[in-house]
Scaffold this active site. Structure first.
Site, mmCIF file in Angstrom:
data_model
loop_
_atom_site.group_PDB
_atom_site.id
_atom_site.type_symbol
_atom_site.label_atom_id
_atom_site.label_comp_id
_atom_site.label_asym_id
_atom_site.label_seq_id
_atom_site.Cartn_x
_atom_site.Cartn_y
_atom_site.Cartn_z
ATOM 1 C CG ASP A 66 -1.779 1.224 1.354
ATOM 2 O OD1 ASP A 66 -2.411 1.584 0.336
ATOM 3 O OD2 ASP A 66 -1.840 1.853 2.440
ATOM 4 C CB SER A 67 0.221 4.836 -0.456
ATOM 5 O OG SER A 67 -0.881 4.957 0.429
ATOM 6 C CB CYS A 75 -3.094 0.328 -2.560
ATOM 7 S SG CYS A 75 -3.148 2.013 -3.178
ATOM 8 C CD GLU A 110 0.189 6.554 6.006
ATOM 9 O OE1 GLU A 110 1.324 6.524 6.520
ATOM 10 O OE2 GLU A 110 -0.381 5.537 5.569
ATOM 11 C CB CYS A 146 -9.156 4.694 0.281
ATOM 12 S SG CYS A 146 -7.511 5.066 0.955
ATOM 13 C CG HIS A 172 -4.915 4.980 4.370
ATOM 14 N ND1 HIS A 172 -4.401 4.563 3.169
ATOM 15 C CD2 HIS A 172 -3.840 5.349 5.131
ATOM 16 C CE1 HIS A 172 -3.076 4.691 3.195
ATOM 17 N NE2 HIS A 172 -2.717 5.161 4.366
HETATM 18 N N1 DGL Z 1 -4.702 3.231 0.766
HETATM 19 C C1 DGL Z 1 -4.636 3.541 -0.591
HETATM 20 C C2 DGL Z 1 -5.890 3.222 -1.343
HETATM 21 O O1 DGL Z 1 -6.509 2.256 -1.003
HETATM 22 C C3 DGL Z 1 -3.851 4.742 -1.030
HETATM 23 C C4 DGL Z 1 -4.230 6.043 -0.481
HETATM 24 C C5 DGL Z 1 -3.298 7.175 -0.831
HETATM 25 O O2 DGL Z 1 -2.095 7.045 -0.601
HETATM 26 O O3 DGL Z 1 -3.785 8.215 -1.320
HETATM 27 O O4 DGL Z 1 -6.260 3.888 -2.277
#
Ligand code: DGL
Length: 279
Positions: A10-11, A73, A152, A184, A186
């Protein structure tokens, strides 16, 4: 048969919502995780850059002997999944289709909301998948640019998160959606705040559970092997491209496990700018 850890990326720490589901459904499996925190957030970045990051990370996880990859992600799954599958020979599972398929299954009024990053909403893969399955369903996308920086930073509640949530949810509630995909990885960490704003009637879909069911199926079908629990307890390894201390401080509690011992920082960036910076 393919053996080794399950590679997950993931990011940043958003992929931990998928990792905790792997811990739950597949407790004997080992995980090798990459959090691309040097480049988070992915949402505002252009497609070509996101494809390059996903390719470099997958290459790294393959070099670490991952038996399969979970692209934990939605942004990378939306932009890069096809490219990764064309380039690498191991099984690769994304998070977009599992969430979209579940929305098709559960919506009663045929009005589905998607909360996601700017890049994910622009690409529209949730809408595409949902409408492939049922052209009658109306899909309403909403980008939530402040959510990833909140998570984050370890900020999963409080007045700022609540204010942003009311703004993001207002158009979806006005559109009378009965189902919202947390599109997402997150965002499930913000679920209590989102739930407080939408009330009890709207279904919230965290795609992690449905994604890991696909991983489980690949193991059950023998496409990749199950890890033998008799070899000892699983040892999970975590790699980050950015600040290792912040990843440990915020990520450990969200995952519900101490991870400090097993986190390493690596730089994968092959961009011309990175080369210049490195001299
Ligand atoms: N968690 C990621 C997603 O599912 C990336 C979010 C990001 O870094 O903008 O899209």
């Amino acid at each position: 048969m393919l053996t080794g850890p399950i590679g997950v990326f993931d990011s940043g720490i958003g992929g931990f919502t998928v990792v905790r589901e792997i811990f739950h459904q597949l407790p004997d499996e080992e995980i090798i995780y990459f959090g691309d925190t040097a480049h988070v957030p992915y949402g505002p970045r252009p497609a070509e850059e996101l494809i390059r990051f996903a390719t470099e990370i997958t290459q790294f996880l393959v070099s670490q002997k991952a038996k399969m990859i979970v692209v934990a992600c939605n942004t990378s799954s939306s932009l890069a999944l096809d490219r990764l599958r064309a380039k690498f020979r191991l099984p690769i599972v994304g998070v977009v289709n599992p969430g979209a398929d579940e929305a098709v299954r559960v919506t009663c009024n045929g009005r589905v909301g998607v909360l996601a990053t700017e890049a994910t909403i622009r690409k529209g893969m949730h809408r595409q998948r949902i409408n492939e399955k049922s052209s009658q369903i109306k899909v309403f996308g909403q980008a939530c640019p402040s959510y990833v920086p909140f998570v984050e930073a370890g900020k999963c509640r409080g007045p700022e998160v609540e204010q942003a949530t009311r703004e993001y949810l207002q158009p979806l509630l006005a559109a009378d959606v009965d189902t919202i995909i947390l599109g997402c990885t997150h965002y499930p960490f913000l679920q209590p705040v989102i739930r407080a704003v939408v009330g009890d009637e709207v279904l919230l879909i965290d795609p992690a559970c449905h994604t890991v069911l696909q991983v489980k199926e690949l193991i059950q079908r023998g496409v990749v092997s199950a890890r033998d629990p008799l070899t000892g307890p699983p040892v999970h390894r975590f790699f980050v491209s950015g600040d290792q201390a912040a990843f440990v401080r915020v990520g450990g509690p969200l995952l519900g496990k101490p991870i400090a011992e097993n986190v390493r920082q690596v730089c994968l960036d092959s961009s011309p700018e990175a080369g210049q910076a490195a001299g």
